[in-house]
Motif scaffolding. Sequence first.
Motif, PDB file in Angstrom:
ATOM      1  N   SER A   2       0.863  -1.139  -0.261  1.00 52.45           N
ATOM      2  CA  SER A   2      -0.089   0.006  -0.096  1.00 52.45           C
ATOM      3  C   SER A   2       0.777   1.384  -0.073  1.00 52.45           C
ATOM      4  N   SER A   3       0.101   2.399   0.083  1.00 48.63           N
ATOM      5  CA  SER A   3       0.958   3.759  -0.134  1.00 48.63           C
ATOM      6  C   SER A   3       1.333   4.160   1.313  1.00 48.63           C
ATOM      7  N   THR A   4       1.092   3.268   2.377  1.00 45.82           N
ATOM      8  CA  THR A   4       1.639   3.920   3.906  1.00 45.82           C
ATOM      9  C   THR A   4       3.217   3.976   3.554  1.00 45.82           C
ATOM     10  N   GLU A   5       3.500   4.704   4.517  1.00 45.39           N
ATOM     11  CA  GLU A   5       4.898   5.016   4.716  1.00 45.39           C
ATOM     12  C   GLU A   5       5.433   4.261   5.915  1.00 45.39           C
ATOM     13  N   TYR A   6       6.619   3.624   5.776  1.00 42.70           N
ATOM     14  CA  TYR A   6       7.500   2.836   6.658  1.00 42.70           C
ATOM     15  C   TYR A   6       8.567   3.386   7.039  1.00 42.70           C
ATOM     16  N   VAL A   7       9.204   3.242   8.411  1.00 36.75           N
ATOM     17  CA  VAL A   7      10.613   3.644   8.622  1.00 36.75           C
ATOM     18  C   VAL A   7      11.192   2.212   9.184  1.00 36.75           C
ATOM     19  N   VAL A   8      12.189   1.827   8.393  1.00 33.10           N
ATOM     20  CA  VAL A   8      12.700   0.764   8.989  1.00 33.10           C
ATOM     21  C   VAL A   8      14.091   0.953   9.857  1.00 33.10           C
ATOM     22  N   PHE A   9      14.270   0.539  11.000  1.00 32.26           N
ATOM     23  CA  PHE A   9      15.117   0.881  11.908  1.00 32.26           C
ATOM     24  C   PHE A   9      16.035  -0.194  12.519  1.00 32.26           C
ATOM     25  N   ASP A  10      16.949   0.093  12.775  1.00 31.94           N
ATOM     26  CA  ASP A  10      17.969  -0.923  13.506  1.00 31.94           C
ATOM     27  C   ASP A  10      18.834  -0.294  14.725  1.00 31.94           C
ATOM     28  N   LEU A  11      19.020  -1.003  15.744  1.00 32.51           N
ATOM     29  CA  LEU A  11      19.967  -0.456  17.029  1.00 32.51           C
ATOM     30  C   LEU A  11      21.045  -1.365  17.025  1.00 32.51           C
ATOM     31  N   GLU A  12      22.207  -0.687  17.442  1.00 34.93           N
ATOM     32  CA  GLU A  12      23.299  -1.470  18.046  1.00 34.93           C
ATOM     33  C   GLU A  12      23.472  -1.297  19.510  1.00 34.93           C
ATOM     34  N   THR A  13      23.574  -2.125  20.283  1.00 34.01           N
ATOM     35  CA  THR A  13      23.534  -1.944  21.823  1.00 34.01           C
ATOM     36  C   THR A  13      24.745  -2.500  22.616  1.00 34.01           C
ATOM     37  N   THR A  14      24.876  -2.381  23.963  1.00 31.13           N
ATOM     38  CA  THR A  14      26.005  -2.710  24.749  1.00 31.13           C
ATOM     39  C   THR A  14      25.625  -4.178  25.154  1.00 31.13           C
ATOM     40  N   VAL A 100      11.652  -6.709  15.847  1.00 27.11           N
ATOM     41  CA  VAL A 100      11.146  -5.415  16.082  1.00 27.11           C
ATOM     42  C   VAL A 100      10.944  -5.401  17.550  1.00 27.11           C
ATOM     43  N   ALA A 101      10.491  -6.338  18.270  1.00 27.15           N
ATOM     44  CA  ALA A 101      10.365  -6.332  19.769  1.00 27.15           C
ATOM     45  C   ALA A 101      11.835  -5.962  20.609  1.00 27.15           C
ATOM     46  N   PHE A 102      12.638  -6.470  20.186  1.00 27.61           N
ATOM     47  CA  PHE A 102      14.344  -6.019  20.585  1.00 27.61           C
ATOM     48  C   PHE A 102      14.482  -4.724  20.598  1.00 27.61           C
ATOM     49  N   ASP A 103      14.425  -4.125  19.088  1.00 33.39           N
ATOM     50  CA  ASP A 103      14.797  -2.605  19.002  1.00 33.39           C
ATOM     51  C   ASP A 103      13.828  -1.598  19.700  1.00 33.39           C
ATOM     52  N   SER A 104      12.568  -2.235  19.424  1.00 27.88           N
ATOM     53  CA  SER A 104      11.330  -1.399  19.941  1.00 27.88           C
ATOM     54  C   SER A 104      11.410  -1.168  21.543  1.00 27.88           C
ATOM     55  N   GLY A 105      11.873  -2.267  22.057  1.00 32.24           N
ATOM     56  CA  GLY A 105      12.022  -2.208  23.507  1.00 32.24           C
ATOM     57  C   GLY A 105      12.994  -1.142  24.109  1.00 32.24           C
ATOM     58  N   PHE A 106      14.159  -1.390  23.417  1.00 29.48           N
ATOM     59  CA  PHE A 106      15.118  -0.431  23.744  1.00 29.48           C
ATOM     60  C   PHE A 106      14.653   1.078  23.673  1.00 29.48           C
ATOM     61  N   ILE A 117       7.582   9.692  24.640  1.00 30.63           N
ATOM     62  CA  ILE A 117       6.873   8.461  24.265  1.00 30.63           C
ATOM     63  C   ILE A 117       7.218   7.766  22.957  1.00 30.63           C
ATOM     64  N   TRP A 118       7.358   6.531  22.926  1.00 34.83           N
ATOM     65  CA  TRP A 118       7.354   5.629  21.690  1.00 34.83           C
ATOM     66  C   TRP A 118       6.155   4.976  21.488  1.00 34.83           C
ATOM     67  N   GLN A 119       5.284   5.487  20.564  1.00 36.08           N
ATOM     68  CA  GLN A 119       4.238   4.691  20.108  1.00 36.08           C
ATOM     69  C   GLN A 119       4.012   4.764  18.897  1.00 36.08           C
ATOM     70  N   PRO A 120       4.669   3.710  18.026  1.00 40.80           N
ATOM     71  CA  PRO A 120       4.509   4.075  16.667  1.00 40.80           C
ATOM     72  C   PRO A 120       3.135   3.659  16.304  1.00 40.80           C
ATOM     73  N   ALA A 121       2.463   4.038  15.165  1.00 42.75           N
ATOM     74  CA  ALA A 121       1.145   3.747  14.627  1.00 42.75           C
ATOM     75  C   ALA A 121       1.215   2.398  14.251  1.00 42.75           C
ATOM     76  N   ARG A 122       2.296   1.683  14.009  1.00 43.03           N
ATOM     77  CA  ARG A 122       2.031   0.197  13.985  1.00 43.03           C
ATOM     78  C   ARG A 122       3.778  -0.155  13.940  1.00 43.03           C
ATOM     79  N   GLU A 123       3.613  -1.595  14.321  1.00 46.84           N
ATOM     80  CA  GLU A 123       5.369  -2.282  14.486  1.00 46.84           C
ATOM     81  C   GLU A 123       5.273  -3.652  13.429  1.00 46.84           C
TER      82      GLU A 123
END
Length: 185
Positions: A2-14, A100-106, A117-123
Amino acid sequence: MSSTEYVVFDLETTGLSPERDGIVEIGAMRIRDGQVQPTEIYQTLVRPTDAQGQPLSIPWYTQRVHGISDQMVRHAPTVEQVLPDFLDFVGDAAVVAHNVAFDSGFIRTAARRHGLIWQPARELCTVQLSRAAFPREKGHKLDLLAQRLGLEFEAGGRHRSLGDVRVTAEAFVQLMQRLELTRSR
């Protein structure tokens, strides 16, 4: 897709605990109208801190995974400094990550600590999408998914946030196309 906009993200952590460990790098890339937008990126190293804002050292075993050292983040901004910009970059887009649970949790934990607040429209999770698209396959790690879809990491890009984001974004587009085709049959 669909024409929905997404942001793909990734974290590196300790480490693996959002409560005890810190973020050392954030990378993100936008997808719009089913197309990866390679120039719409967010990337920063982050000087890790604990819940009280005290500096965290990057353990040798995580340095071996992502290659990010204490020296590299010595003059980087803290998560408190970068989080507002990252949240602005995401805006009201749906977010995508591999596990996503890992990155979003951080991000959720860091945001809460700093009154945000971190409350994305959808994960959406490319691990889950991979399981749906390839139900007979046992492994769904990013390396295996990339190989399955004919995607390659740039030299030095694996286990760095933006390198992983580029592959995850391409994988997401292919997975969504594959799953839409499967549903329409």
